[in-house]
Design an enzyme around this catalytic site. Structure first.
Site, PDB file in Angstrom:
ATOM      1  CE  LYS A  80     100.261  10.131  35.746  1.00  0.00           C
ATOM      2  NZ  LYS A  80      99.428   8.960  35.489  1.00  0.00           N
ATOM      3  N   GLY A 181     105.249  -4.242  28.061  1.00  0.00           N
ATOM      4  CA  GLY A 181     105.749  -4.049  29.425  1.00  0.00           C
ATOM      5  C   GLY A 181     104.729  -4.597  30.406  1.00  0.00           C
ATOM      6  CG  ASN A 182     104.909  -3.339  34.471  1.00  0.00           C
ATOM      7  OD1 ASN A 182     105.580  -4.357  34.594  1.00  0.00           O
ATOM      8  ND2 ASN A 182     105.276  -2.170  34.957  1.00  0.00           N
TER       9      ASN A 182
HETATM   10  P1  NAD Z   1     105.929  -0.182  31.020  1.00  0.00           P
HETATM   11  O1  NAD Z   1     107.012   0.819  31.109  1.00  0.00           O
HETATM   12  O2  NAD Z   1     105.952  -1.382  31.914  1.00  0.00           O
HETATM   13  O3  NAD Z   1     105.794  -0.749  29.521  1.00  0.00           O
HETATM   14  C1  NAD Z   1     105.958   0.024  28.397  1.00  0.00           C
HETATM   15  C2  NAD Z   1     106.668  -0.836  27.366  1.00  0.00           C
HETATM   16  O4  NAD Z   1     106.733  -0.105  26.144  1.00  0.00           O
HETATM   17  C3  NAD Z   1     108.093  -1.204  27.769  1.00  0.00           C
HETATM   18  O5  NAD Z   1     108.305  -2.584  27.569  1.00  0.00           O
HETATM   19  C4  NAD Z   1     108.949  -0.357  26.826  1.00  0.00           C
HETATM   20  O6  NAD Z   1     110.177  -0.971  26.518  1.00  0.00           O
HETATM   21  C5  NAD Z   1     108.052  -0.273  25.628  1.00  0.00           C
HETATM   22  N1  NAD Z   1     108.308   0.863  24.740  1.00  0.00           N
HETATM   23  C6  NAD Z   1     108.656   2.125  25.042  1.00  0.00           C
HETATM   24  N2  NAD Z   1     108.772   2.869  23.942  1.00  0.00           N
HETATM   25  C7  NAD Z   1     108.475   2.051  22.901  1.00  0.00           C
HETATM   26  C8  NAD Z   1     108.403   2.220  21.503  1.00  0.00           C
HETATM   27  N3  NAD Z   1     108.676   3.390  20.936  1.00  0.00           N
HETATM   28  N4  NAD Z   1     108.059   1.155  20.744  1.00  0.00           N
HETATM   29  C9  NAD Z   1     107.786  -0.047  21.306  1.00  0.00           C
HETATM   30  N5  NAD Z   1     107.837  -0.266  22.629  1.00  0.00           N
HETATM   31  C10 NAD Z   1     108.184   0.763  23.410  1.00  0.00           C
HETATM   32  O7  NAD Z   1     104.583   0.636  31.212  1.00  0.00           O
HETATM   33  P2  NAD Z   1     103.148   0.054  31.500  1.00  0.00           P
HETATM   34  O8  NAD Z   1     102.858   0.167  32.946  1.00  0.00           O
HETATM   35  O9  NAD Z   1     102.968  -1.236  30.801  1.00  0.00           O
HETATM   36  O10 NAD Z   1     102.243   1.182  30.792  1.00  0.00           O
HETATM   37  C11 NAD Z   1     102.110   1.194  29.381  1.00  0.00           C
HETATM   38  C12 NAD Z   1     101.267   2.399  28.986  1.00  0.00           C
HETATM   39  O11 NAD Z   1      99.980   2.296  29.606  1.00  0.00           O
HETATM   40  C13 NAD Z   1     101.833   3.754  29.429  1.00  0.00           C
HETATM   41  O12 NAD Z   1     101.488   4.714  28.472  1.00  0.00           O
HETATM   42  C14 NAD Z   1     101.084   4.036  30.723  1.00  0.00           C
HETATM   43  O13 NAD Z   1     100.992   5.435  30.980  1.00  0.00           O
HETATM   44  C15 NAD Z   1      99.724   3.453  30.380  1.00  0.00           C
HETATM   45  N6  NAD Z   1      98.939   3.083  31.551  1.00  0.00           N
HETATM   46  C16 NAD Z   1      99.455   2.199  32.448  1.00  0.00           C
HETATM   47  C17 NAD Z   1      98.691   1.837  33.561  1.00  0.00           C
HETATM   48  C18 NAD Z   1      99.201   0.831  34.565  1.00  0.00           C
HETATM   49  O14 NAD Z   1      98.399   0.362  35.397  1.00  0.00           O
HETATM   50  N7  NAD Z   1     100.469   0.467  34.526  1.00  0.00           N
HETATM   51  C19 NAD Z   1      97.419   2.397  33.746  1.00  0.00           C
HETATM   52  C20 NAD Z   1      96.910   3.276  32.789  1.00  0.00           C
HETATM   53  C21 NAD Z   1      97.692   3.623  31.696  1.00  0.00           C
END
Ligand code: NAD
Length: 353
Positions: A80, A181-182
């Site tokens: 990472k 989010g994503n």
């Molecule tokens: P992202 O940043 O696109 O989405 C996260 C969302 O959570 C955002 O909309 C943000 O505003 C919201 N958020 C943040 N703090 C918050 C809170 N306290 N309460 C409510 N909402 C809150 O990230 P993502 O890519 O969607 O990833 C989400 C999670 O999944 C992360 O923990 C990431 O590490 C994990 N993850 C993502 C992937 C991937 O492919 N993107 C893969 C494995 C794990």
């Protein structure tokens, strides 16, 4: 604090620090294990309070990647990167190029990808300086944002958990999503399409509005999402959602979501179990993204093959749930033991491949 005495240091193979004054880059790369293959994991950019917080994050996340890839059955190790800084303020082309030089200097010991605070276009800039990068813009390498695949894997994991607990499909099942989010947005779509009743909360009102208007999900207050009266709680924001402070309020009987490090402390694994809550270990259920990244690094564009691989997440979770029911051990501990058997055991690399 020395790296060696750090509580999150777990015999990591490599921890590298980089400061580039010209671009303002301050970054750390951690390789936990390359036993199964090149250490691969996202590059997170975040406004860490200080470098100690950044070091803790990169040590913990890189270790998690080793377990995740082992359980996903892919020949990748755990690594990472973290960049210290607010992506909205401090991210620049020069900073990303300097990050590319940093990754290139590690000669393939670490392969980077997008993560929280970095995106596909950032990976394209990093790729100008290093070939040890995945998740670059679609069309250039057949790659792109792995979030939809992560969401698909989480959806399969939720289906497996619901089947295990209620012996039912998702029709009418109530799911609370923390973070749209994503990943959360795509997950909500899969769930709604299968007839689930989805509640969402997010600190970003634009993301809420998008999910409500596109998918017809129900918004709830941020303070109510973890304690919502639902069947499934899906943490899809940042880590630490399940903590001493929140665990007693959880009404869901399943916790299954995308966020990394959902358990604030290791004790939460047993705490969930003792409250009769079925926990889908985070690094097992959210492995779709790294599986996608692996296929990208192989230049493999067969979407059907990728889907089939990600579908396996459901089977893997069912096996964990069954072992937990049989032994009385918490699901997180079961998953850790299974992963360690793969990456520490004899012939681990062959098994992952
Ligand atoms: P992202 O940043 O696109 O989405 C996260 C969302 O959570 C955002 O909309 C943000 O505003 C919201 N958020 C943040 N703090 C918050 C809170 N306290 N309460 C409510 N909402 C809150 O990230 P993502 O890519 O969607 O990833 C989400 C999670 O999944 C992360 O923990 C990431 O590490 C994990 N993850 C993502 C992937 C991937 O492919 N993107 C893969 C494995 C794990």
């Amino acid at each position: 604090m020395s790296v060696f005495c750090h509580p999150d240091f777990d015999q990591h193979e490599l921890v590298a620090f980089k400061e580039d004054e010209a671009s303002g880059l301050r970054a750390i790369v951690a390789v936990h294990s390359s036993r199964l293959g090149p250490a691969t994991g996202g590059c997170r950019m975040f406004a860490y309070a200080d470098e100690h917080a950044a070091l803790a994050d990169v040590l913990r996340l890189s270790r998690g990647m080793t377990y995740k890839s082992a359980m996903a059955g892919i020949p990748l190790g755990g690594g990472k990167a973290v960049i210290i800084g607010d992506p909205a303020q401090h991210k620049s082309r020069d900073l990303l190029l300097a990050m590319g030089d940093f990754v290139q200097g590690l000669n393939g010991a670490y392969v980077t990808a997008e993560d929280s605070g970095t995106g596909v276009s950032d990976m394209a800039v990093i790729a100008e300086r290093t070939r040890h990068v995945s998740g670059v813009v679609k069309g250039e390498s057949g790659g792109g944002d792995p979030s939809p695949t992560t969401a698909y894997g989480v959806y399969q994991g939720i289906r497996a958990a619901v089947r295990f607990r209620f012996n039912s499909d998702l029709k009418g099942v109530r799911v609370a999503l923390q973070g749209v989010g994503n990943v959360g947005y795509h997950l909500a779509k899969f769930l709604v399409d299968e007839g689930a009743d989805v509640l969402v909360a997010d600190i970003n009102t634009r993301n809420i509005d998008r999910a409500v208007s596109d998918l017809g999900v129900t918004p709830v207050a941020l303070s109510d999402i973890l304690s919502a009266d639902v069947d499934v709680l899906a943490p899809c924001a940042l880590g630490g959602a399940i903590s001493e402070a929140s665990v007693d309020d959880i009404k869901a009987t399943i916790v299954a979501g995308a966020a990394n490090n959902q358990l604030d402390t290791a004790e939460m694994d047993a705490a969930l179990m003792s409250r009769g809550i079925l926990y889908a270990p985070d690094y097992v259920i959210n492995a779709g993204g790294i599986i996608d990244v692996y296929y990208q690094t192989q230049g493999q564009r067969d979407q059907e093959m990728l889907r089939e691989h990600v579908d396996h997440i459901g089977n893997c979770l069912t096996e964990i749930f069954e072992r937990s029911a049989k032994t009385g051990q918490a699901t997180g501990a079961i998953a850790d033991a299974m992963a360690e058997e793969i990456f520490k055991g004899p012939g681990g690399a062959q098994r992952a491949a």
